[in-house]
Design an enzyme around this catalytic site. Structure first.
Site, PDB file in Angstrom:
ATOM      1  N   THR A 106      -1.189 -21.788  81.444  1.00 22.36           N
ATOM      2  CA  THR A 106      -2.189 -20.812  80.983  1.00 22.36           C
ATOM      3  C   THR A 106      -3.324 -20.659  81.966  1.00 22.36           C
ATOM      4  O   THR A 106      -3.933 -19.591  82.067  1.00 22.36           O
ATOM      5  CB  THR A 106      -2.734 -21.255  79.607  1.00 22.36           C
ATOM      6  OG1 THR A 106      -1.656 -21.254  78.692  1.00 22.36           O
ATOM      7  CG2 THR A 106      -3.814 -20.327  79.092  1.00 22.36           C
TER       8      THR A 106
ATOM      9  N   TYR B 117      -0.362 -14.087  75.360  1.00 22.84           N
ATOM     10  CA  TYR B 117      -0.531 -13.702  76.765  1.00 22.84           C
ATOM     11  C   TYR B 117       0.685 -14.257  77.492  1.00 22.84           C
ATOM     12  O   TYR B 117       1.515 -14.964  76.906  1.00 22.84           O
ATOM     13  CB  TYR B 117      -1.832 -14.305  77.334  1.00 22.84           C
ATOM     14  CG  TYR B 117      -1.872 -15.795  77.185  1.00 22.84           C
ATOM     15  CD1 TYR B 117      -2.441 -16.386  76.061  1.00 22.84           C
ATOM     16  CD2 TYR B 117      -1.273 -16.632  78.138  1.00 22.84           C
ATOM     17  CE1 TYR B 117      -2.434 -17.758  75.881  1.00 22.84           C
ATOM     18  CE2 TYR B 117      -1.262 -18.010  77.963  1.00 22.84           C
ATOM     19  CZ  TYR B 117      -1.837 -18.563  76.844  1.00 22.84           C
ATOM     20  OH  TYR B 117      -1.806 -19.912  76.669  1.00 22.84           O
TER      21      TYR B 117
ATOM     22  N   THR C 123      -0.553 -26.797  79.744  1.00 22.54           N
ATOM     23  CA  THR C 123      -1.052 -27.933  78.966  1.00 22.54           C
ATOM     24  C   THR C 123       0.016 -28.586  78.080  1.00 22.54           C
ATOM     25  O   THR C 123      -0.181 -29.694  77.599  1.00 22.54           O
ATOM     26  CB  THR C 123      -2.235 -27.499  78.075  1.00 22.54           C
ATOM     27  OG1 THR C 123      -1.824 -26.376  77.300  1.00 22.54           O
ATOM     28  CG2 THR C 123      -3.446 -27.150  78.908  1.00 22.54           C
ATOM     29  N   ASP C 124       1.144 -27.908  77.883  1.00 20.81           N
ATOM     30  CA  ASP C 124       2.118 -28.424  76.917  1.00 20.81           C
ATOM     31  C   ASP C 124       2.746 -29.762  77.329  1.00 20.81           C
ATOM     32  O   ASP C 124       3.018 -30.604  76.470  1.00 20.81           O
ATOM     33  CB  ASP C 124       3.214 -27.383  76.654  1.00 20.81           C
ATOM     34  CG  ASP C 124       2.682 -26.200  75.842  1.00 20.81           C
ATOM     35  OD1 ASP C 124       1.500 -26.243  75.456  1.00 20.81           O
ATOM     36  OD2 ASP C 124       3.442 -25.257  75.610  1.00 20.81           O
TER      37      ASP C 124
ATOM     38  N   LYS D 285      -2.230 -33.860  74.486  1.00 24.14           N
ATOM     39  CA  LYS D 285      -2.624 -32.635  73.798  1.00 24.14           C
ATOM     40  C   LYS D 285      -2.593 -32.919  72.306  1.00 24.14           C
ATOM     41  O   LYS D 285      -1.551 -33.288  71.758  1.00 24.14           O
ATOM     42  CB  LYS D 285      -1.668 -31.499  74.150  1.00 24.14           C
ATOM     43  CG  LYS D 285      -2.133 -30.137  73.679  1.00 24.14           C
ATOM     44  CD  LYS D 285      -1.227 -29.028  74.199  1.00 24.14           C
ATOM     45  CE  LYS D 285      -1.855 -27.658  73.998  1.00 24.14           C
ATOM     46  NZ  LYS D 285      -1.034 -26.589  74.593  1.00 24.14           N
TER      47      LYS D 285
ATOM     48  N   GLU E 229       8.072 -54.202  61.145  1.00 31.37           N
ATOM     49  CA  GLU E 229       8.961 -53.137  60.638  1.00 31.37           C
ATOM     50  C   GLU E 229      10.432 -53.381  60.991  1.00 31.37           C
ATOM     51  O   GLU E 229      11.308 -53.135  60.183  1.00 31.37           O
ATOM     52  CB  GLU E 229       8.558 -51.733  61.127  1.00 31.37           C
ATOM     53  CG  GLU E 229       7.302 -51.178  60.489  1.00 31.37           C
ATOM     54  CD  GLU E 229       7.491 -50.809  59.030  1.00 31.37           C
ATOM     55  OE1 GLU E 229       8.637 -50.783  58.566  1.00 31.37           O
ATOM     56  OE2 GLU E 229       6.473 -50.580  58.345  1.00 31.37           O
TER      57      GLU E 229
HETATM   58  N1  GLN Z   1      -2.262 -23.730  77.304  1.00 31.65           N
HETATM   59  C1  GLN Z   1      -1.173 -23.771  78.031  1.00 31.65           C
HETATM   60  O1  GLN Z   1      -1.221 -24.065  79.218  1.00 31.65           O
HETATM   61  C2  GLN Z   1       0.138 -23.477  77.351  1.00 31.65           C
HETATM   62  C3  GLN Z   1       0.984 -22.493  78.148  1.00 31.65           C
HETATM   63  C4  GLN Z   1       2.413 -22.912  78.365  1.00 31.65           C
HETATM   64  N2  GLN Z   1       3.135 -23.092  77.148  1.00 31.65           N
HETATM   65  C5  GLN Z   1       2.459 -24.130  79.273  1.00 31.65           C
HETATM   66  O2  GLN Z   1       2.405 -25.252  78.869  1.00 31.65           O
HETATM   67  O3  GLN Z   1       2.534 -23.926  80.447  1.00 31.65           O
END
Ligand code: GLN
Length: 331
Positions: free
Chosen positions: A15, A29, A95-96, A168, A288
Protein backbone atom coordinates in the site's frame (compact mmCIF):
# COMPACT_ATOMS: atom_id res chain seq x y z
CA UNK A 1 30.12 19.49 6.89
CA UNK A 2 30.16 15.68 6.87
CA UNK A 3 28.19 13.94 4.11
CA UNK A 4 24.80 12.63 5.12
CA UNK A 5 24.49 8.85 5.71
CA UNK A 6 23.78 6.79 2.59
CA UNK A 7 20.49 4.88 2.89
CA UNK A 8 19.34 2.41 0.23
CA UNK A 9 15.57 2.04 -0.15
CA UNK A 10 14.56 -1.39 -1.45
CA UNK A 11 10.98 -1.19 -2.70
CA UNK A 12 8.83 -4.32 -2.81
CA UNK A 13 5.27 -2.99 -3.27
CA UNK A 14 2.31 -2.87 -0.87
CA UNK A 15 0.00 0.00 0.00
CA UNK A 16 2.91 2.35 0.58
CA UNK A 17 3.22 2.10 -3.22
CA UNK A 18 -0.56 2.01 -3.71
CA UNK A 19 -2.85 4.34 -5.61
CA UNK A 20 -6.59 4.90 -5.29
CA UNK A 21 -9.14 6.49 -7.63
CA UNK A 22 -9.90 9.36 -5.25
CA UNK A 23 -8.79 10.89 -1.96
CA UNK A 24 -11.65 9.04 -0.26
CA UNK A 25 -10.35 5.59 -1.20
CA UNK A 26 -8.52 4.66 2.00
CA UNK A 27 -9.27 0.93 1.79
CA UNK A 28 -10.31 0.28 -1.83
CA UNK A 29 -7.32 0.99 -4.07
CA UNK A 30 -4.63 -0.91 -5.96
CA UNK A 31 -1.48 -1.84 -4.01
CA UNK A 32 2.01 -2.03 -5.55
CA UNK A 33 1.64 0.60 -8.31
CA UNK A 34 4.01 3.49 -7.62
CA UNK A 35 7.69 2.98 -8.56
CA UNK A 36 10.42 3.69 -6.01
CA UNK A 37 11.75 6.74 -7.92
CA UNK A 38 8.34 8.37 -7.61
CA UNK A 39 8.03 7.45 -3.92
CA UNK A 40 11.37 9.10 -3.15
CA UNK A 41 10.82 12.09 -5.43
CA UNK A 42 7.50 12.73 -3.72
CA UNK A 43 9.25 13.21 -0.38
CA UNK A 44 11.97 15.88 -0.77
CA UNK A 45 12.23 16.04 3.06
CA UNK A 46 14.25 12.81 2.91
CA UNK A 47 17.28 14.72 1.58
CA UNK A 48 17.62 16.43 4.97
CA UNK A 49 18.39 13.11 6.71
CA UNK A 50 20.17 10.93 4.13
CA UNK A 51 21.64 10.48 0.69
CA UNK A 52 19.28 8.04 -1.00
CA UNK A 53 19.45 5.30 -3.57
CA UNK A 54 16.25 3.53 -4.61
CA UNK A 55 15.96 0.01 -5.98
CA UNK A 56 12.78 -1.70 -7.15
CA UNK A 57 13.26 -5.29 -5.98
CA UNK A 58 9.65 -6.41 -6.52
CA UNK A 59 6.33 -4.69 -7.12
CA UNK A 60 3.85 -6.95 -5.33
CA UNK A 61 1.17 -7.13 -2.69
CA UNK A 62 2.82 -8.83 0.24
CA UNK A 63 0.24 -11.61 0.64
CA UNK A 64 1.82 -13.02 -2.53
CA UNK A 65 5.34 -13.07 -1.09
CA UNK A 66 6.83 -16.56 -1.24
CA UNK A 67 10.08 -18.13 -0.05
CA UNK A 68 11.87 -17.04 -3.24
CA UNK A 69 10.96 -13.41 -2.49
CA UNK A 70 12.35 -13.81 1.04
CA UNK A 71 15.62 -15.34 -0.19
CA UNK A 72 16.11 -12.79 -3.00
CA UNK A 73 15.42 -9.84 -0.70
CA UNK A 74 17.63 -11.13 2.13
CA UNK A 75 20.52 -11.75 -0.29
CA UNK A 76 20.24 -8.21 -1.62
CA UNK A 77 20.09 -6.75 1.90
CA UNK A 78 23.09 -8.84 2.95
CA UNK A 79 25.14 -7.75 -0.09
CA UNK A 80 24.32 -4.08 0.52
CA UNK A 81 25.27 -4.24 4.20
CA UNK A 82 28.74 -5.43 3.11
CA UNK A 83 29.26 -2.28 1.02
CA UNK A 84 31.33 0.28 2.90
CA UNK A 85 29.39 3.13 1.25
CA UNK A 86 26.00 1.93 2.59
CA UNK A 87 25.03 3.08 6.10
CA UNK A 88 21.48 1.82 6.39
CA UNK A 89 18.72 0.03 4.50
CA UNK A 90 14.98 0.63 4.28
CA UNK A 91 12.59 -1.93 2.80
CA UNK A 92 9.16 -0.68 1.73
CA UNK A 93 6.69 -3.55 2.00
CA UNK A 94 3.00 -4.44 2.03
CA UNK A 95 1.76 -4.68 5.57
CA UNK A 96 0.04 -8.06 5.30
CA UNK A 97 3.20 -10.16 5.63
CA UNK A 98 5.60 -7.36 6.63
CA UNK A 99 6.15 -8.98 10.02
CA UNK A 100 7.23 -12.27 8.41
CA UNK A 101 9.81 -10.60 6.16
CA UNK A 102 11.12 -8.44 9.01
CA UNK A 103 11.57 -11.51 11.23
CA UNK A 104 13.22 -13.48 8.43
CA UNK A 105 15.77 -10.70 7.81
CA UNK A 106 16.30 -10.39 11.58
CA UNK A 107 17.28 -14.08 11.65
CA UNK A 108 19.55 -14.32 8.60
CA UNK A 109 21.24 -11.00 7.76
CA UNK A 110 24.63 -10.71 9.48
CA UNK A 111 24.96 -6.99 9.92
CA UNK A 112 24.69 -4.46 12.72
CA UNK A 113 23.81 -1.68 10.25
CA UNK A 114 20.26 -0.35 10.68
CA UNK A 115 17.70 -2.29 8.59
CA UNK A 116 14.17 -0.88 8.73
CA UNK A 117 11.03 -2.37 7.18
CA UNK A 118 8.13 0.00 6.58
CA UNK A 119 4.67 0.05 5.03
CA UNK A 120 1.48 2.05 5.22
CA UNK A 121 -2.19 1.43 5.81
CA UNK A 122 -3.47 4.04 3.34
CA UNK A 123 -2.26 4.71 -0.20
CA UNK A 124 -0.47 7.99 -0.86
CA UNK A 125 -3.53 9.22 -2.79
CA UNK A 126 -5.84 9.06 0.27
CA UNK A 127 -6.73 11.73 2.82
CA UNK A 128 -4.45 11.40 5.88
CA UNK A 129 -2.15 9.01 4.05
CA UNK A 130 0.35 7.54 6.52
CA UNK A 131 3.04 6.34 4.09
CA UNK A 132 4.99 9.59 3.74
CA UNK A 133 5.67 10.03 7.45
CA UNK A 134 6.25 6.30 7.95
CA UNK A 135 8.85 6.38 5.14
CA UNK A 136 10.46 9.56 6.44
CA UNK A 137 10.72 7.93 9.88
CA UNK A 138 12.16 4.73 8.38
CA UNK A 139 14.87 6.60 6.49
CA UNK A 140 15.62 8.75 9.50
CA UNK A 141 16.00 5.66 11.74
CA UNK A 142 18.07 3.82 9.10
CA UNK A 143 20.38 6.86 8.91
CA UNK A 144 20.99 6.98 12.66
CA UNK A 145 23.90 5.31 14.39
CA UNK A 146 21.88 4.68 17.53
CA UNK A 147 19.64 2.27 15.54
CA UNK A 148 22.60 -0.04 14.87
CA UNK A 149 22.78 -3.47 16.50
CA UNK A 150 19.11 -3.57 17.53
CA UNK A 151 18.02 -6.14 14.96
CA UNK A 152 15.67 -5.49 12.07
CA UNK A 153 13.27 -2.69 12.94
CA UNK A 154 9.78 -1.67 11.80
CA UNK A 155 8.66 1.98 11.83
CA UNK A 156 4.90 2.52 11.67
CA UNK A 157 2.73 5.10 13.41
CA UNK A 158 5.75 6.95 14.91
CA UNK A 159 6.84 3.80 16.78
CA UNK A 160 10.08 1.87 16.38
CA UNK A 161 9.24 -1.80 16.77
CA UNK A 162 11.35 -4.95 16.89
CA UNK A 163 10.86 -6.91 13.66
CA UNK A 164 10.78 -10.07 15.77
CA UNK A 165 7.97 -9.04 18.07
CA UNK A 166 5.73 -6.86 15.97
CA UNK A 167 2.63 -8.07 14.10
CA UNK A 168 -0.23 -6.54 12.20
CA UNK A 169 -2.92 -6.49 14.86
CA UNK A 170 -5.62 -4.24 13.39
CA UNK A 171 -6.41 -4.30 9.69
CA UNK A 172 -8.09 -0.95 9.20
CA UNK A 173 -6.37 1.63 11.40
CA UNK A 174 -3.03 3.35 10.93
CA UNK A 175 -1.90 2.10 14.37
CA UNK A 176 -1.89 -1.36 12.86
CA UNK A 177 1.36 -2.81 14.20
CA UNK A 178 1.69 -3.91 17.79
CA UNK A 179 3.89 -6.03 19.96
CA UNK A 180 2.70 -7.42 23.26
CA UNK A 181 6.13 -6.47 24.66
CA UNK A 182 5.79 -2.85 23.50
CA UNK A 183 7.74 -0.79 20.97
CA UNK A 184 11.52 -0.33 21.36
CA UNK A 185 11.06 3.40 21.08
CA UNK A 186 9.57 6.24 19.11
CA UNK A 187 10.77 8.45 16.28
CA UNK A 188 9.57 12.05 16.45
CA UNK A 189 10.63 14.82 14.06
CA UNK A 190 13.68 12.86 12.94
CA UNK A 191 14.94 11.96 16.40
CA UNK A 192 14.88 8.51 18.01
CA UNK A 193 13.77 7.99 21.61
CA UNK A 194 14.68 4.49 22.85
CA UNK A 195 13.11 2.73 25.82
CA UNK A 196 14.17 -0.93 25.56
CA UNK A 197 16.29 -3.33 23.50
CA UNK A 198 15.65 -6.86 22.19
CA UNK A 199 17.12 -9.75 24.18
CA UNK A 200 16.52 -12.50 21.62
CA UNK A 201 19.35 -13.48 19.23
CA UNK A 202 19.35 -11.62 15.92
CA UNK A 203 21.47 -10.49 12.94
CA UNK A 204 25.17 -10.58 13.96
CA UNK A 205 24.38 -12.88 16.91
CA UNK A 206 22.39 -15.35 14.81
CA UNK A 207 23.76 -18.80 13.93
CA UNK A 208 21.94 -18.51 10.59
CA UNK A 209 23.31 -16.62 7.61
CA UNK A 210 21.54 -15.96 4.32
CA UNK A 211 24.87 -16.37 2.51
CA UNK A 212 24.81 -20.06 3.53
CA UNK A 213 21.11 -20.74 2.87
CA UNK A 214 20.17 -22.00 -0.60
CA UNK A 215 16.58 -23.11 -0.10
CA UNK A 216 13.99 -23.15 2.65
CA UNK A 217 12.18 -26.34 3.67
CA UNK A 218 8.41 -26.70 3.33
CA UNK A 219 6.70 -25.59 6.55
CA UNK A 220 2.96 -25.00 6.73
CA UNK A 221 0.30 -24.07 9.28
CA UNK A 222 -2.91 -25.78 10.39
CA UNK A 223 -5.52 -23.86 12.36
CA UNK A 224 -7.31 -25.15 15.47
CA UNK A 225 -11.06 -24.58 15.95
CA UNK A 226 -14.14 -26.35 17.27
CA UNK A 227 -15.12 -29.43 15.25
CA UNK A 228 -11.66 -29.41 13.65
CA UNK A 229 -10.98 -32.25 11.24
CA UNK A 230 -7.67 -33.86 10.34
CA UNK A 231 -7.91 -33.41 6.55
CA UNK A 232 -5.42 -30.54 6.46
CA UNK A 233 -2.88 -32.27 8.73
CA UNK A 234 -2.98 -35.43 6.63
CA UNK A 235 -2.73 -33.50 3.35
CA UNK A 236 0.33 -31.60 4.53
CA UNK A 237 1.88 -34.88 5.62
CA UNK A 238 1.31 -36.38 2.17
CA UNK A 239 2.71 -33.23 0.54
CA UNK A 240 6.02 -33.86 2.32
CA UNK A 241 6.07 -30.96 4.74
CA UNK A 242 9.18 -30.87 6.97
CA UNK A 243 7.47 -29.14 9.89
CA UNK A 244 3.85 -28.32 10.65
CA UNK A 245 2.86 -25.38 12.83
CA UNK A 246 -0.33 -26.04 14.79
CA UNK A 247 -2.11 -22.73 15.49
CA UNK A 248 -3.92 -24.10 18.50
CA UNK A 249 -6.70 -22.73 20.65
CA UNK A 250 -5.93 -21.11 24.02
CA UNK A 251 -2.57 -22.20 25.44
CA UNK A 252 -1.83 -24.10 22.23
CA UNK A 253 -4.36 -26.81 23.01
CA UNK A 254 -4.96 -29.50 20.38
CA UNK A 255 -8.23 -31.36 19.66
CA UNK A 256 -8.08 -35.10 20.45
CA UNK A 257 -8.41 -36.19 16.81
CA UNK A 258 -5.71 -33.71 15.76
CA UNK A 259 -3.38 -35.09 18.47
CA UNK A 260 -3.50 -38.51 16.82
CA UNK A 261 -2.94 -37.08 13.34
CA UNK A 262 0.00 -34.95 14.52
CA UNK A 263 1.56 -37.92 16.37
CA UNK A 264 1.34 -39.92 13.15
CA UNK A 265 3.14 -37.15 11.25
CA UNK A 266 5.83 -36.92 13.93
CA UNK A 267 6.36 -40.68 13.59
CA UNK A 268 7.13 -40.02 9.90
CA UNK A 269 9.79 -37.46 10.89
CA UNK A 270 7.76 -34.25 10.52
CA UNK A 271 8.52 -31.70 13.27
CA UNK A 272 5.40 -30.53 15.11
CA UNK A 273 5.41 -26.99 16.51
CA UNK A 274 2.64 -26.06 18.92
CA UNK A 275 1.65 -22.37 18.76
CA UNK A 276 -1.55 -20.50 19.57
CA UNK A 277 -4.14 -18.65 17.52
CA UNK A 278 -4.48 -16.26 20.50
CA UNK A 279 -2.47 -13.16 19.47
CA UNK A 280 -0.68 -12.56 22.78
CA UNK A 281 0.79 -14.62 25.59
CA UNK A 282 2.99 -17.68 25.05
CA UNK A 283 2.87 -21.46 24.91
CA UNK A 284 4.63 -23.46 27.62
CA UNK A 285 6.17 -26.91 27.18
CA UNK A 286 4.09 -29.79 28.52
CA UNK A 287 1.15 -27.54 29.36
CA UNK A 288 -2.02 -28.68 27.50
CA UNK A 289 -0.05 -31.44 25.71
CA UNK A 290 2.86 -33.70 26.80
CA UNK A 291 5.49 -32.29 24.42
CA UNK A 292 8.32 -34.36 25.96
CA UNK A 293 6.38 -37.58 25.41
CA UNK A 294 5.26 -36.71 21.85
CA UNK A 295 8.60 -35.11 20.92
CA UNK A 296 6.90 -31.87 19.90
CA UNK A 297 8.23 -28.31 20.05
CA UNK A 298 6.49 -25.21 21.44
CA UNK A 299 6.58 -21.86 19.62
CA UNK A 300 7.22 -19.76 22.76
CA UNK A 301 5.58 -16.33 22.13
CA UNK A 302 5.71 -16.50 18.33
CA UNK A 303 2.45 -16.24 16.43
CA UNK A 304 1.91 -19.10 13.95
CA UNK A 305 3.17 -17.11 10.93
CA UNK A 306 6.33 -16.14 12.80
CA UNK A 307 6.81 -19.70 14.06
CA UNK A 308 6.71 -20.82 10.43
CA UNK A 309 9.53 -18.41 9.52
CA UNK A 310 11.71 -19.56 12.43
CA UNK A 311 11.02 -23.25 11.77
CA UNK A 312 12.07 -22.88 8.11
CA UNK A 313 15.27 -21.08 9.04
CA UNK A 314 16.02 -23.45 11.95
CA UNK A 315 15.55 -26.56 9.79
CA UNK A 316 18.30 -25.41 7.43
CA UNK A 317 20.59 -26.52 10.30
CA UNK A 318 18.79 -28.18 13.22
CA UNK A 319 19.04 -31.97 13.26
CA UNK A 320 16.44 -32.84 15.91
CA UNK A 321 13.53 -31.54 17.95
CA UNK A 322 15.74 -30.65 20.95
CA UNK A 323 17.82 -28.33 18.81
CA UNK A 324 14.66 -26.92 17.25
CA UNK A 325 13.22 -26.21 20.71
CA UNK A 326 16.48 -24.57 21.82
CA UNK A 327 16.24 -22.29 18.76
CA UNK A 328 12.61 -21.41 19.58
CA UNK A 329 13.67 -20.30 23.08
CA UNK A 330 16.67 -18.28 21.84
CA UNK A 331 15.30 -16.41 18.78
N1 GLN B 1 -1.70 -2.03 3.88
C1 GLN B 1 -1.12 -2.84 3.03
O1 GLN B 1 0.05 -2.70 2.71
C2 GLN B 1 -1.94 -3.98 2.47
C3 GLN B 1 -1.81 -4.09 0.96
C4 GLN B 1 -1.50 -5.48 0.45
N2 GLN B 1 -2.51 -6.43 0.79
C5 GLN B 1 -0.11 -5.89 0.90
O2 GLN B 1 0.11 -6.45 1.93
O3 GLN B 1 0.80 -5.62 0.16
Amino acid sequence: QAAKPHVVVLATGGTIAGAGASTLNSVTYVAAKVPVEKLLAGLPELASVARLTGEQVFQTASESFNNEHLLTLARRVSALTKQADVDGIVITHGTDTLEETAYFLNLVVHSAKPIVVVGSMRPGTALSADGALNLYNAVSVAASQDAAGKGVLVTMNDEIQSGRDVAKSINIKTEAFKSQWGPLGMVVEGRNYWFRAPVKRHTVHSEFDIDAIETLPAVDIVYGYGNMNTTGIEAYGKAGVKALIHAGTGNGSVAAQAVDALKALRAQGVQIVRSSRVPDGFVLRNAEQPDDKYDWVVAHDLRPQKARILAMVALTKARDSKELQRIFWEY
